[in-house]
Scaffold this motif. Structure first.
Motif, PDB file in Angstrom:
ATOM      1  N   ASP A 350       0.831  -1.216   0.000  1.00 38.19           N
ATOM      2  CA  ASP A 350       0.000   0.000   0.000  1.00 38.19           C
ATOM      3  C   ASP A 350       0.864   1.263   0.000  1.00 38.19           C
ATOM      4  O   ASP A 350       0.433   2.328  -0.440  1.00 38.19           O
ATOM      5  CB  ASP A 350      -0.926   0.029   1.231  1.00 38.19           C
ATOM      6  CG  ASP A 350      -2.007  -1.042   1.146  1.00 38.19           C
ATOM      7  OD1 ASP A 350      -2.250  -1.550   0.031  1.00 38.19           O
ATOM      8  OD2 ASP A 350      -2.598  -1.376   2.194  1.00 38.19           O
ATOM      9  N   ALA A 351       2.092   1.115   0.523  1.00 40.27           N
ATOM     10  CA  ALA A 351       3.004   2.268   0.545  1.00 40.27           C
ATOM     11  C   ALA A 351       3.905   2.284  -0.697  1.00 40.27           C
ATOM     12  O   ALA A 351       4.829   3.102  -0.779  1.00 40.27           O
ATOM     13  CB  ALA A 351       3.854   2.222   1.818  1.00 40.27           C
ATOM     14  N   GLY A 352       3.672   1.371  -1.648  1.00 39.16           N
ATOM     15  CA  GLY A 352       4.481   1.349  -2.873  1.00 39.16           C
ATOM     16  C   GLY A 352       5.791   0.600  -2.721  1.00 39.16           C
ATOM     17  O   GLY A 352       6.708   0.771  -3.520  1.00 39.16           O
ATOM     18  N   ILE A 353       5.882  -0.255  -1.685  1.00 38.85           N
ATOM     19  CA  ILE A 353       7.104  -1.057  -1.492  1.00 38.85           C
ATOM     20  C   ILE A 353       6.728  -2.516  -1.736  1.00 38.85           C
ATOM     21  O   ILE A 353       5.882  -3.064  -1.026  1.00 38.85           O
ATOM     22  CB  ILE A 353       7.665  -0.882  -0.055  1.00 38.85           C
ATOM     23  CG1 ILE A 353       7.954   0.589   0.234  1.00 38.85           C
ATOM     24  CG2 ILE A 353       8.918  -1.733   0.125  1.00 38.85           C
ATOM     25  CD1 ILE A 353       8.381   0.884   1.674  1.00 38.85           C
ATOM     26  N   VAL A 354       7.345  -3.125  -2.765  1.00 37.83           N
ATOM     27  CA  VAL A 354       6.930  -4.472  -3.178  1.00 37.83           C
ATOM     28  C   VAL A 354       7.896  -5.515  -2.606  1.00 37.83           C
ATOM     29  O   VAL A 354       9.092  -5.501  -2.915  1.00 37.83           O
ATOM     30  CB  VAL A 354       6.886  -4.588  -4.719  1.00 37.83           C
ATOM     31  CG1 VAL A 354       6.196  -5.888  -5.110  1.00 37.83           C
ATOM     32  CG2 VAL A 354       6.148  -3.412  -5.336  1.00 37.83           C
ATOM     33  N   VAL A 399       5.719   2.554   8.326  1.00 38.52           N
ATOM     34  CA  VAL A 399       4.537   1.731   8.000  1.00 38.52           C
ATOM     35  C   VAL A 399       4.306   0.663   9.067  1.00 38.52           C
ATOM     36  O   VAL A 399       3.182   0.484   9.553  1.00 38.52           O
ATOM     37  CB  VAL A 399       4.719   1.038   6.630  1.00 38.52           C
ATOM     38  CG1 VAL A 399       3.529   0.131   6.312  1.00 38.52           C
ATOM     39  CG2 VAL A 399       4.905   2.068   5.523  1.00 38.52           C
ATOM     40  N   LEU A 400       5.370  -0.045   9.429  1.00 37.51           N
ATOM     41  CA  LEU A 400       5.181  -1.287  10.202  1.00 37.51           C
ATOM     42  C   LEU A 400       5.393  -1.122  11.703  1.00 37.51           C
ATOM     43  O   LEU A 400       4.869  -1.921  12.488  1.00 37.51           O
ATOM     44  CB  LEU A 400       6.123  -2.378   9.686  1.00 37.51           C
ATOM     45  CG  LEU A 400       5.936  -2.781   8.205  1.00 37.51           C
ATOM     46  CD1 LEU A 400       6.984  -3.805   7.790  1.00 37.51           C
ATOM     47  CD2 LEU A 400       4.526  -3.331   7.960  1.00 37.51           C
ATOM     48  N   GLU A 404       1.942   4.495  10.706  1.00 34.46           N
ATOM     49  CA  GLU A 404       1.562   5.623   9.837  1.00 34.46           C
ATOM     50  C   GLU A 404       0.732   5.105   8.645  1.00 34.46           C
ATOM     51  O   GLU A 404       0.936   3.966   8.195  1.00 34.46           O
ATOM     52  CB  GLU A 404       2.828   6.306   9.334  1.00 34.46           C
ATOM     53  CG  GLU A 404       2.703   7.814   9.340  1.00 34.46           C
ATOM     54  CD  GLU A 404       3.992   8.499   8.912  1.00 34.46           C
ATOM     55  OE1 GLU A 404       3.978   9.154   7.881  1.00 34.46           O
ATOM     56  OE2 GLU A 404       5.008   8.350   9.618  1.00 34.46           O
ATOM     57  N   ASP A 405      -0.161   5.922   8.163  1.00 38.62           N
ATOM     58  CA  ASP A 405      -0.996   5.538   7.018  1.00 38.62           C
ATOM     59  C   ASP A 405      -0.086   5.253   5.806  1.00 38.62           C
ATOM     60  O   ASP A 405       0.651   6.147   5.356  1.00 38.62           O
ATOM     61  CB  ASP A 405      -1.954   6.708   6.713  1.00 38.62           C
ATOM     62  CG  ASP A 405      -2.904   6.366   5.563  1.00 38.62           C
ATOM     63  OD1 ASP A 405      -2.678   5.370   4.854  1.00 38.62           O
ATOM     64  OD2 ASP A 405      -3.861   7.140   5.365  1.00 38.62           O
ATOM     65  N   LYS A 410       3.585   6.496   1.170  1.00 44.01           N
ATOM     66  CA  LYS A 410       3.795   6.313  -0.274  1.00 44.01           C
ATOM     67  C   LYS A 410       4.312   7.595  -0.935  1.00 44.01           C
ATOM     68  O   LYS A 410       5.108   7.538  -1.889  1.00 44.01           O
ATOM     69  CB  LYS A 410       2.480   5.871  -0.921  1.00 44.01           C
ATOM     70  CG  LYS A 410       2.616   5.385  -2.338  1.00 44.01           C
ATOM     71  CD  LYS A 410       1.312   4.813  -2.832  1.00 44.01           C
ATOM     72  CE  LYS A 410       1.495   4.135  -4.174  1.00 44.01           C
ATOM     73  NZ  LYS A 410       0.272   3.467  -4.610  1.00 44.01           N
ATOM     74  N   GLU A 411       3.891   8.739  -0.414  1.00 44.81           N
ATOM     75  CA  GLU A 411       4.370  10.012  -1.004  1.00 44.81           C
ATOM     76  C   GLU A 411       5.885  10.111  -0.853  1.00 44.81           C
ATOM     77  O   GLU A 411       6.595  10.532  -1.764  1.00 44.81           O
ATOM     78  CB  GLU A 411       3.680  11.197  -0.318  1.00 44.81           C
ATOM     79  CG  GLU A 411       2.204  11.287  -0.674  1.00 44.81           C
ATOM     80  CD  GLU A 411       1.432  12.256   0.222  1.00 44.81           C
ATOM     81  OE1 GLU A 411       2.068  13.100   0.903  1.00 44.81           O
ATOM     82  OE2 GLU A 411       0.190  12.144   0.244  1.00 44.81           O
TER      83      GLU A 411
END
Ligand code: DSN
Length: 437
Positions: A350-354, A399-400, A404-405, A410-411
């Motif tokens: 969701d934060a753009g980290i795959v 994130v984890l 944080e949202d 992601k920004e």
């Protein structure tokens, strides 16, 4: 009325279906262009490789070996494949190389075809301890109907228990002693295992899929000099080429080399994806020029990323060994089989980290594991270094650990990635290092 599937339905016009494919591919490209690709088995290809995999070669056939073909029209491709075999022998320091295999798994199937008959024994790392599915009964080992015995595992050192592995080999006397994993933090002490295997007449097969670029760059281990008879691998992980495989050997014996070649064709490949072979050859040439620097930078980044994650408060595996000696880092996110690894992977996406969830020692269920397996080879390829590794570790923590949202994080992910849009360690049209994506 048919059910909608994302952007298309079975009722869509054929053109709309084709358009939906193009859109979905663009969406996937955007995810990686703007985000952080950290799946340890992936990479991005250089601009020259991108060009050649889209060339006319994609539609052509060339069964056989250079100069011994079953079709006309192969003269140009013979030049490419002959050069590729020589480059692979030099890059991997291997007396024998076959560059036709279409994946690491296909290389494994071919190697097992050459080295063992149905009913023979094989020893390998279990999938629970990080062995690849092709090393298991559910994969290539089962396909060849081999009797599998798995090595005991040393959790502290994250490698096979060497004394136990040698004992196992001496007791079951397999035809193949297979070494290598998909969770691969440290080089395997290979010499003792190879001595035990050769003592009982077994061949040693080393699956270097994940670490092939590190091996070729001289920063991991040197399996073909440490006792491996055969080394298989993917051409698209730490070796940064197009998807495909390699089959390599330390053997100078023409009869054994012929067995390996025929295991590939006609054994497991007819068409062998000439555009990808040509891409591999360009990637090999690029590796000759830039591979050592790339491999060294990967290791430096992985170690820095691991210690930065630990400093943020993450539970990073193998602390006593300095966390990692490869491109991979493993983190634990909750109790055994808790599924916390799966949740973490989803929040990071969701934060753009795959990333990918991964079983860790003690986990028994592949879909609800406690771990994450992280790779830095792709971030290294776009020029990230130790300071960016600290930034990335901090993004993970936001994130984890700090709740944080992910959409806000992601920004920051997108901003970091916007400064790393050049593929490194490869040729560009001006023969300069670096090329715009
Ligand atoms: N399943 C891949 C991996 O991620 O390790 C290799 O085939």
């Amino acid at each position: 009325m048919s059910k909608q599937r994302g952007a298309w339905s079975p009722d869509s016009s054929t053109l709309n279906k084709a358009q939906a494919v193009m859109n979905a591919a663009a969406e996937s490209g955007n995810l990686y262009r703007n985000g952080l690709g950290m799946i340890a088995s992936e990479n991005i290809v250089s601009p020259m490789v991108q060009k050649i995999v889209a060339s006319d070669l994609h539609g052509r056939y060339a069964e056989g070996l250079p100069g011994k073909r079953y079709y006309q029209g192969c003269e140009g491709f013979d030049t490419i494949e002959s050069m590729g075999i020589e480059l692979a022998r030099s890059v991997f320091n291997a007396p024998f190389a076959n560059i036709q295999s279409t994946s690491g798994t296909v290389s494994n199937i071919a190697a097992l075809k050459a080295l063992a008959k149905p009913g023979d024994g094989i020893t390998a790392v279990s999938t629970a301890d990080g062995g690849h599915i092709s090393h298991a009964r559910m994969g290539a080992v089962g396909l060849r109907d081999l009797n599998l015995s798995t090595y005991p595992w040393n959790e502290e050192r994250m490698e096979p228990d060497i004394d136990g592995a040698c004992e196992l080999i001496r007791s079951v006397e397999p035809k193949v002693a297979l070494i290598g994993q998909s969770v691969f933090l440290f080089p395997t002490p290979l010499k003792e295992i190879a001595d035990a295997a050769h003592e009982v007449g077994a061949k040693v097969m080393y699956d270097g899929a994940h670490v092939l670029g590190l091996i070729a760059g001289g920063v991991f281990q040197d399996p073909l000099r440490e006792g491996a008879d055969v080394m298989t691998g993917s051409s698209h992980k730490t070796f940064p080429g197009p998807q495909g495989g390699f089959l390599l050997s330390s053997s100078e014996d023409p009869a054994f080399q012929k067995r390996l070649n025929t295991a590939i064709f006609p054994g497991v490949c007819s068409s062998y994806h000439l555009h990808h072979v040509a891409g591999k050859v360009i990637a090999l040439a690029e590796f000759e020029e830039y591979g050592q620097a790339y491999a060294e930078d990967i290791i430096q980044n992985a170690q820095h990323f691991a210690s930065s994650l630990a400093a943020e408060g993450f539970d990073v595996l193998a602390e006593s060994r300095g966390y990692t000696a490869s491109h991979q880092v493993l983190t634990r996110h909750g109790g055994t089989d808790s599924g916390a690894g799966a949740k973490a992977a989803s929040l990071l996406e969701d934060a753009g980290i795959v990333t990918n969830m991964n079983m860790l020692p003690g986990d028994s269920k592949a879909l609800t594991p406690s771990g994450l397996r992280l790779g830095v080879q792709e971030l290294t390829r776009v020029g990230m270094g130790p300071s960016e590794m600290e930034e990335v570790a901090n993004l993970y923590a936001r994130v984890l650990l700090h709740g944080e949202d992910p959409k806000i994080v992601k920004e920051s992910v997108n901003e970091l990635k916007s400064n790393h849009q050049v593929i490194r360690y490869c040729f560009n049209d001006d023969k300069l290092n670096g090329y715009p994506l």
